[in-house]
Design an enzyme around this catalytic site. Structure first.
Site, PDB file in Angstrom:
ATOM      1  N   CYS A 207       0.968  -1.280   0.016  1.00 24.91           N
ATOM      2  CA  CYS A 207      -0.189  -0.100   0.072  1.00 24.91           C
ATOM      3  C   CYS A 207       0.919   1.173  -0.048  1.00 24.91           C
ATOM      4  O   CYS A 207       1.849   1.340  -0.922  1.00 24.91           O
ATOM      5  CB  CYS A 207      -0.915   0.093   1.151  1.00 24.91           C
ATOM      6  SG  CYS A 207      -2.235   1.279   1.169  1.00 24.91           S
TER       7      CYS A 207
ATOM      8  N   ASP B 103      -8.754  -3.715  -7.930  1.00 22.89           N
ATOM      9  CA  ASP B 103      -8.514  -2.516  -6.901  1.00 22.89           C
ATOM     10  C   ASP B 103      -8.743  -1.257  -7.672  1.00 22.89           C
ATOM     11  O   ASP B 103      -8.240  -0.691  -8.467  1.00 22.89           O
ATOM     12  CB  ASP B 103      -6.701  -2.425  -6.807  1.00 22.89           C
ATOM     13  CG  ASP B 103      -6.282  -1.518  -5.869  1.00 22.89           C
ATOM     14  OD1 ASP B 103      -7.057  -0.699  -5.411  1.00 22.89           O
ATOM     15  OD2 ASP B 103      -5.187  -1.812  -5.220  1.00 22.89           O
TER      16      ASP B 103
ATOM     17  N   HIS C 195      -7.554  -4.323  -3.442  1.00 20.96           N
ATOM     18  CA  HIS C 195      -6.532  -3.838  -2.831  1.00 20.96           C
ATOM     19  C   HIS C 195      -6.276  -4.696  -1.564  1.00 20.96           C
ATOM     20  O   HIS C 195      -7.089  -5.365  -0.882  1.00 20.96           O
ATOM     21  CB  HIS C 195      -6.900  -2.460  -2.571  1.00 20.96           C
ATOM     22  CG  HIS C 195      -5.624  -1.428  -1.902  1.00 20.96           C
ATOM     23  ND1 HIS C 195      -4.774  -0.827  -2.729  1.00 20.96           N
ATOM     24  CD2 HIS C 195      -5.407  -1.186  -0.715  1.00 20.96           C
ATOM     25  CE1 HIS C 195      -3.881  -0.485  -1.973  1.00 20.96           C
ATOM     26  NE2 HIS C 195      -4.364  -0.407  -0.631  1.00 20.96           N
TER      27      HIS C 195
END
Length: 222
Positions: A117, A162, A190
């Site tokens: 991330c 995502d 994600h």
């Protein structure tokens, strides 16, 4: 063996979770957190690398602005993580990564970086600015930096579902980083590697990405 250590950085001391392999090391990996700090999940990822033979070190990237942060995955905690991420900024985060890599390098360890991330985008900058072999998982904030040339081997993992990294952004990675190895996982959203969070974890994608990541570091940290 796993433990907290203190890492000296240009922005003051930073805690880092260090995990050691049981036998001889195959190199070292700096593990970069999501926006939730070096929480139990990131510590477990660090320990998984150690179980595969790598010395692994996860610096607490929030420590320069607020030490000791470990967050869960609720909305309020996610918003707090976003605020902390913005307060730290990329420049300070990269400085912390450099301090971690310098520590491992001083021990004679060839060192790479893996990030998730926000940490995925920081890890990309560790490649372009520090010259470290890098694996980036779903780094949604890398696009503004994609004109920076890679200085070491580079791998990206993305989830096809995502929404924070739409197909056009993935294509920009392919266009602007032609030497990188880029993988897109169907069915994955994600944070598909976050195995403590059933709303995001995608086991098949995580397993495949993990093996590719291990193979990448085995090849590039010899």
């Amino acid at each position: 063996m796993s433990r907290w250590i203190d890492l000296n950085t240009p922005h003051g001391p930073v805690r880092a979770w260090r995990a050691e392999p049981a036998g001889p090391s195959r190199g070292a990996v700096v593990v970069l957190q999501e926006i939730f700090g070096v929480n139990p999940h990131i510590r477990s990822v660090t320990e998984r690398f150690a179980s595969e033979g790598f010395v692994a070190l996860a610096p607490s990237l929030f420590d320069p602005v607020e030490p000791g942060i470990e967050l869960g995955y609720g909305d309020a905690e996610a918003q707090r993580g976003v605020d902390l991420r913005n307060r730290v900024g990329f420049e300070r985060a990269v400085d912390v990564v450099e301090a971690a890599a310098d520590l491992l390098g001083a021990e004679g360890l060839r060192t790479g970086v893996v990030g998730f991330c926000w940490g995925g985008s920081v890890s990309f900058l560790a490649n372009t600015r520090l010259g470290l072999p890098t694996v980036s998982y779903y780094g949604a904030r890398s696009v503004p930096f994609l004109d920076e040339p890679a200085r070491a081997p580079l791998m990206f993992h993305f989830g096809a579902r995502d929404k924070s990294i739409p197909p056009g952004d993935i294509e920009l990675h392919r266009t602007k980083q032609p030497a990188a190895r880029i993988f897109v996982y169907e069915g994955a959203d994600h944070a598909f590697n976050r195995d403590v969070d059933n709303s995001h974890y995608h086991a098949a994608s995580a397993t495949q990405a993990w093996q590719r990541t291990l193979d990448f570091f085995a090849e590039n940290l010899r």
